[in-house]
Design an enzyme around this catalytic site. Structure first.
Site, mmCIF file in Angstrom:
data_model
loop_
_atom_site.group_PDB
_atom_site.id
_atom_site.type_symbol
_atom_site.label_atom_id
_atom_site.label_comp_id
_atom_site.label_asym_id
_atom_site.label_seq_id
_atom_site.Cartn_x
_atom_site.Cartn_y
_atom_site.Cartn_z
ATOM 1 N N GLU A 91 52.276 41.218 43.181
ATOM 2 C CA GLU A 91 52.967 42.405 43.814
ATOM 3 C C GLU A 91 54.257 42.789 42.806
ATOM 4 O OE1 GLU A 91 51.734 39.978 45.636
ATOM 5 O OE2 GLU A 91 51.153 40.502 47.614
ATOM 6 N N GLU B 14 47.165 36.494 50.763
ATOM 7 C CA GLU B 14 47.866 36.395 51.867
ATOM 8 C C GLU B 14 46.631 36.317 53.045
ATOM 9 O OE1 GLU B 14 50.208 40.041 51.236
ATOM 10 O OE2 GLU B 14 51.940 38.720 51.595
ATOM 11 N N ALA C 279 46.282 44.744 49.225
ATOM 12 C CA ALA C 279 46.567 46.116 49.834
ATOM 13 C C ALA C 279 45.957 47.212 48.933
ATOM 14 C CB ALA C 279 47.853 46.039 50.266
ATOM 15 N N GLY D 189 47.804 41.138 48.924
ATOM 16 C CA GLY D 189 47.311 40.959 50.511
ATOM 17 C C GLY D 189 46.066 40.009 50.527
HETATM 18 C C1 3H9 Z 1 49.849 43.896 48.037
HETATM 19 O O1 3H9 Z 1 48.622 43.681 48.257
HETATM 20 C C2 3H9 Z 1 50.972 44.126 49.066
HETATM 21 C C3 3H9 Z 1 50.607 43.138 50.193
HETATM 22 O O2 3H9 Z 1 51.384 42.073 49.887
HETATM 23 C C4 3H9 Z 1 50.616 43.557 51.394
HETATM 24 C C5 3H9 Z 1 51.835 44.299 51.831
HETATM 25 C C6 3H9 Z 1 51.742 44.935 53.247
HETATM 26 N N1 3H9 Z 1 44.227 49.405 45.802
HETATM 27 O O3 3H9 Z 1 41.527 47.853 37.398
HETATM 28 P P1 3H9 Z 1 40.090 48.356 37.700
HETATM 29 C C7 3H9 Z 1 40.965 50.826 42.102
HETATM 30 S S1 3H9 Z 1 49.815 45.015 46.764
HETATM 31 C C8 3H9 Z 1 43.565 50.628 45.473
HETATM 32 O O4 3H9 Z 1 39.700 49.664 36.723
HETATM 33 P P2 3H9 Z 1 39.063 45.840 36.977
HETATM 34 C C9 3H9 Z 1 41.523 51.206 40.671
HETATM 35 O O5 3H9 Z 1 42.536 52.051 40.775
HETATM 36 C C10 3H9 Z 1 48.497 45.142 45.831
HETATM 37 N N2 3H9 Z 1 42.809 50.602 44.114
HETATM 38 O O6 3H9 Z 1 39.088 47.106 37.596
HETATM 39 C C11 3H9 Z 1 40.235 51.695 40.026
HETATM 40 O O7 3H9 Z 1 39.910 52.813 40.485
HETATM 41 P P3 3H9 Z 1 39.110 54.142 39.773
HETATM 42 C C12 3H9 Z 1 48.350 43.842 45.030
HETATM 43 C C13 3H9 Z 1 42.875 49.523 43.619
HETATM 44 O O8 3H9 Z 1 37.871 45.215 36.954
HETATM 45 C C14 3H9 Z 1 39.312 50.656 40.512
HETATM 46 O O9 3H9 Z 1 39.753 50.196 41.743
HETATM 47 N N3 3H9 Z 1 47.332 43.570 44.115
HETATM 48 C C15 3H9 Z 1 43.276 48.505 43.866
HETATM 49 O O10 3H9 Z 1 39.609 46.101 35.524
HETATM 50 C C16 3H9 Z 1 38.852 49.513 39.787
HETATM 51 O O11 3H9 Z 1 40.090 48.837 39.303
HETATM 52 C C17 3H9 Z 1 47.219 44.243 42.878
HETATM 53 O O12 3H9 Z 1 48.451 44.255 42.470
HETATM 54 C C18 3H9 Z 1 44.384 48.452 45.057
HETATM 55 N N4 3H9 Z 1 44.745 47.104 45.409
HETATM 56 O O13 3H9 Z 1 40.451 45.198 37.504
HETATM 57 C C19 3H9 Z 1 45.728 44.250 41.963
HETATM 58 N N5 3H9 Z 1 42.924 47.662 43.023
HETATM 59 O O14 3H9 Z 1 37.752 53.374 39.597
HETATM 60 C C20 3H9 Z 1 45.647 45.472 41.421
HETATM 61 C C21 3H9 Z 1 42.284 48.608 42.111
HETATM 62 O O15 3H9 Z 1 39.318 55.234 40.537
HETATM 63 N N6 3H9 Z 1 44.367 45.499 40.876
HETATM 64 N N7 3H9 Z 1 41.967 49.491 42.538
HETATM 65 O O16 3H9 Z 1 39.884 54.323 38.397
HETATM 66 C C22 3H9 Z 1 44.147 45.093 39.605
HETATM 67 O O17 3H9 Z 1 44.993 44.014 39.101
HETATM 68 C C23 3H9 Z 1 42.955 45.170 38.897
HETATM 69 O O18 3H9 Z 1 42.276 46.408 39.519
HETATM 70 C C24 3H9 Z 1 41.765 43.952 39.248
HETATM 71 C C25 3H9 Z 1 40.300 44.581 38.616
HETATM 72 C C26 3H9 Z 1 41.906 42.888 38.388
HETATM 73 C C27 3H9 Z 1 41.559 43.741 40.771
#
Ligand code: 3H9
Length: 695
Positions: free
Chosen positions: A129, A109, A63, A106
């Site tokens: 999450e 999901e 999400a 998400g």
């Molecule tokens: C969820 O899904 C809830 C659901 O159950 C549904 C509910 C209804 N959203 O980390 P990076 C941005 S909760 C918005 O540097 P990497 C990040 O801020 C979510 N932005 O890259 C950054 O922005 P900026 C569950 C996001 O390659 C840019 O993308 N998912 C999101 O080192 C690059 O990110 C998670 O918890 C996001 N979801 O790592 C996964 N994700 O360039 C969270 C990233 O402006 N994300 N951004 O600074 C991660 O773990 C890592 O970002 C990932 C990539 C491994 C994906």
């Protein structure tokens, strides 16, 4: 369709492509666009099956985390992702989800709303999450156990670790691993299954029979032990347990638990920490395009605890590194520790003997400056003595090439004074690593008044390469982290002198969530180390202002902390602490000397004095521009000082308490202990008066 999701038909296969860089998060419009694509394909008589795939480096990372704050504030409607997934799952034509990169949260999901899933060999799936204080909120806790079984679903939803393609295949979360081009393979797979009957994941129940209740109780025990104070892991276990009930009921339970987590302070704090880690890389006056120096060869001066750890970071990143010491004995000792650390990692199967050998081969232990003229960066890591550091920088100035970065690992000293020993102060910068430097993720990059933007940009990028979180700090005594910790440890010692016990002080902060108590931290860092730092700053002491006396007394008694088995506590051979009655005597003597009457001290006072000492000093740092933003301070404390992530860092914590309340308490301490020690920072006053927050 909208600009976030593209639609195309290749013969008899419809391809729905999510294109929302950088991570294809499910921002408003993305789920709707996917559904529209699926519905369009269902209506197209030519189409036999549908492939959903992500453009760029990943499927869907989850999400859009930025939306959560808006939902909580009532500025955005609650997510209808779960409903959209149901509609996708209801498609009369089979939907194949093609995963690569990270299908997280998400994203997974949504993938489970498809009828099949294929994955590229390097793809990962996960429900992370809980790391944001949440649980899956779009039926992940209901569909994952139907695919993977309850045991793995509990593990993934409650602890948040992702799994790779092979494990996902073995767990039946995905149906095939696609070698080669994912889209081509996914379309071929879609053709293969397009004439076969297919099932919705929500209708599957075969993995939900005879579930062993011990799975839930042991996961609960693990969550209580390893995720103390956090609600989300327990909520995730409860939600997965509800999967045994009918699907709709399970979804209701999940939704309610998700909503509770979403509104919790824990979740807000963890989301703050998530974005904080990424925000600190952004420096307003050093744009992304700033040129950087290539770092191909490094040198470290000093093979002690810090120097050795720093050198390991370079070798781990594949950068050859020279390690210079003054005596063969010190060099041998340093290399022995490095080899021991690596051997330990091999024993724990973190990497192989081959990797260890390769890393050691990148290190050149030496007693001279030979080869330093080739270094792109030199990191000085000798002990905290200005005269010695200046001597080293003068020598380096004569040897290093003009474009070589000269970094000092000082934890307190004036970068400008060190730089003044060279004719190139623009190349001098602080690289303050945290002990043990091969483990701790924080790197404070300290900007002197002349440090060039290119040197800062290079330092920040290098931090990432060394797998650190680099935070920029201005030049002042102790920079961000140690300037604040100094006041925090001062209060901990004052409290001891005033009548609290070591165990009460450490216990209060550990219960609050700190990785260790303040006095335990001093024992770990070394009472002798603190003493040496104080000798360097004696000239800064203000006459007539109370200063803690206990640590100096312990130093005189050669109680240097864990390393000598005695410090504020007594330590056994496994470094386990036990109370030492002798400390009470030391505290009593110190109190008498300071003219302090000892008293019983409440836990609340211990917490407020230690924590608001951090907050008030943090506010001074912000006002002085030493820290760029409150979040930079928070990240320093989360990454380097064991502040609990679920509290978001000291400044975020103060925001949750309310700055008016924090200020009132700081003023109260000022009245009791003197404003020399407790002068409220102007910024704290200003924000409290305006009803604002640091973050
Ligand atoms: C969820 O899904 C809830 C659901 O159950 C549904 C509910 C209804 N959203 O980390 P990076 C941005 S909760 C918005 O540097 P990497 C990040 O801020 C979510 N932005 O890259 C950054 O922005 P900026 C569950 C996001 O390659 C840019 O993308 N998912 C999101 O080192 C690059 O990110 C998670 O918890 C996001 N979801 O790592 C996964 N994700 O360039 C969270 C990233 O402006 N994300 N951004 O600074 C991660 O773990 C890592 O970002 C990932 C990539 C491994 C994906």
């Amino acid at each position: 369709m909208n600009e976030l999701v593209k639609y195309a038909v290749h013969d008899d296969i419809a391809v729905v492509t999510i294109d929302n860089p950088p991570v294809n998060a499910l921002s408003p419009g993305v789920p709707e666009g996917i559904l529209e694509g699926v519905q369009r394909a269902v209506k197209d008589p030519k189409v036999r099956a549908i492939v959903v795939i992500g453009a760029g480096s990943t499927f869907i990372a989850g999400a859009d985390i930025r939306e959560f704050a808006k939902i909580v504030a009532g500025e955005a409607p609650p997510s209808d992702l779960a409903q959209i997934i149901l509609q996708i799952e209801d498609s009369s034509k089979p939907v194949v989800m093609a995963l690569h990169g990270t299908a997280f949260g998400g994203g997974l999901e949504l993938a489970m709303g498809g009828h099949y899933r294929v994955i590229s060999p390097t793809g990962q799936v996960g429900q992370p999450e809980v790391k944001l204080g949440l649980i899956p909120g779009a039926a992940g806790t209901q569909r994952l156990p139907r695919l993977a079984g309850v045991r793995l679903a509990v593990e993934m939803c409650a602890f948040g670790e992702p799994i790779g393609a092979k494990e996902a295949l073995a767990a039946r979360i995905v149906d095939r691993i696609i070698e080669g081009d994912l889209l081509t393979g996914a379309m071929a797979f879609a053709r293969e299954i397009s004439r076969k009957p297919f099932r919705k994941v929500r209708d599957r129940r075969e993995r939900l029979t005879d579930v062993d209740p011990v799975i839930f109780s042991s996961a609960t025990d693990k969550a209580r032990a390893t995720r103390k104070h956090q609600e989300a892991p327990l909520a995730a276990i409860e939600a997965v347990e509800a999967a045994i009930r009918p699907f709709e009921r399970g979804c209701q339970i999940e939704r309610q638990l998700f909503e509770e987590c979403l509104r919790s302070n824990t979740s807000k704090a963890l989301i703050h920490a998530f974005f904080g880690e990424r925000t600190v890389a952004k420096i307003p006056d050093v744009p992304k395009e700033t040129a950087t120096y290539p770092i191909r060869r490094a040198a470290v001066i000093g093979a002690g605890t810090m120097g050795g750890g720093i050198a390991m970071n370079y070798a781990n990143a594949g950068i050859p590194v020279m390690i210079k010491e003054t005596t063969q004995e010190a060099l041998d000792r340093g290399m022995k520790v490095i080899r021991g650390n690596y051997a330990n990692s091999v024993k724990k199967e973190r990497f192989t003997q081959k990797v260890m050998d390769e890393r050691l081969a990148l290190m050149t232990p030496q007693l001279t400056y030979e080869g330093f003229e080739q270094a792109d960066i030199v990191v000085e890591a000798v002990f905290e003595n200005m005269a010695l550091k200046k001597e080293i920088f003068t020598a380096l100035d004569g040897i290093a090439k003009p474009e070589c970065i000269l970094a000092t690992n000082t934890s307190t000293l004036d970068i400008d004074e060190i730089a003044s020993a060279t004719k190139r102060p623009e190349m001098v910068v602080g690289h303050h690593f945290f002990s043990p430097a091969n483990v701790m993720r924080l790197l404070e990059v300290v900007r002197g008044k002349a440090t060039s933007k290119e040197v800062i940009a290079t330092s920040m990028a290098l931090g990432k390469k060394l797998k650190k979180v680099a935070v920029l700090a201005g030049n002042c005594r102790g920079f961000i982290g140690n300037r604040m910790i100094h006041i925090y440890l001062r209060e901990a010692q004052f409290l001891l002198e005033e009548g609290a016990s070591v165990e009460e002080i450490n216990g209060a902060l550990v219960d609050f969530g700190m990785a260790m108590g303040p006095l335990a931290m001093s024992d770990l860092a070394g009472i002798d180390v603190g003493w040496r730092i104080r000798q360097e700053s004696k000239h800064l002491e203000k006459p007539g202002v109370r200063r803690p006396l206990v640590a100096d007394k312990l130093y005189e008694m050669r109680r240097y902390g864990q390393k000598t088995g005695r410090g504020f506590s007594w330590y056994d051979e496994n470094r386990r602490p036990t109370p030492d009655p002798e400390i009470t005597v030391v505290a009593e003597v110190a109190a008498a000397e300071a003219g302090i009457a000892r008293r019983k001290i409440a836990r609340e006072e211990i917490l407020d004095r230690c924590l608001y000492a951090l907050v008030n000093e943090g506010a001074w740092l912000l006002g002085e521009g030493i820290a760029l933003r409150a979040v930079d301070i928070d990240v320093v404390y989360l990454m380097g000082y064991g502040f609990p992530a679920w509290r978001g860092g000291p400044m975020f914590y103060a925001d949750t308490v309310g700055l008016d309340k924090v200020l009132a308490r700081v003023e109260e301490f000022g009245k009791t202990h003197g404003t020399d020690l407790w002068e409220p920072a102007p910024l704290l006053r200003e924000l409290a008066a305006a009803g604002k927050k640091f973050n």
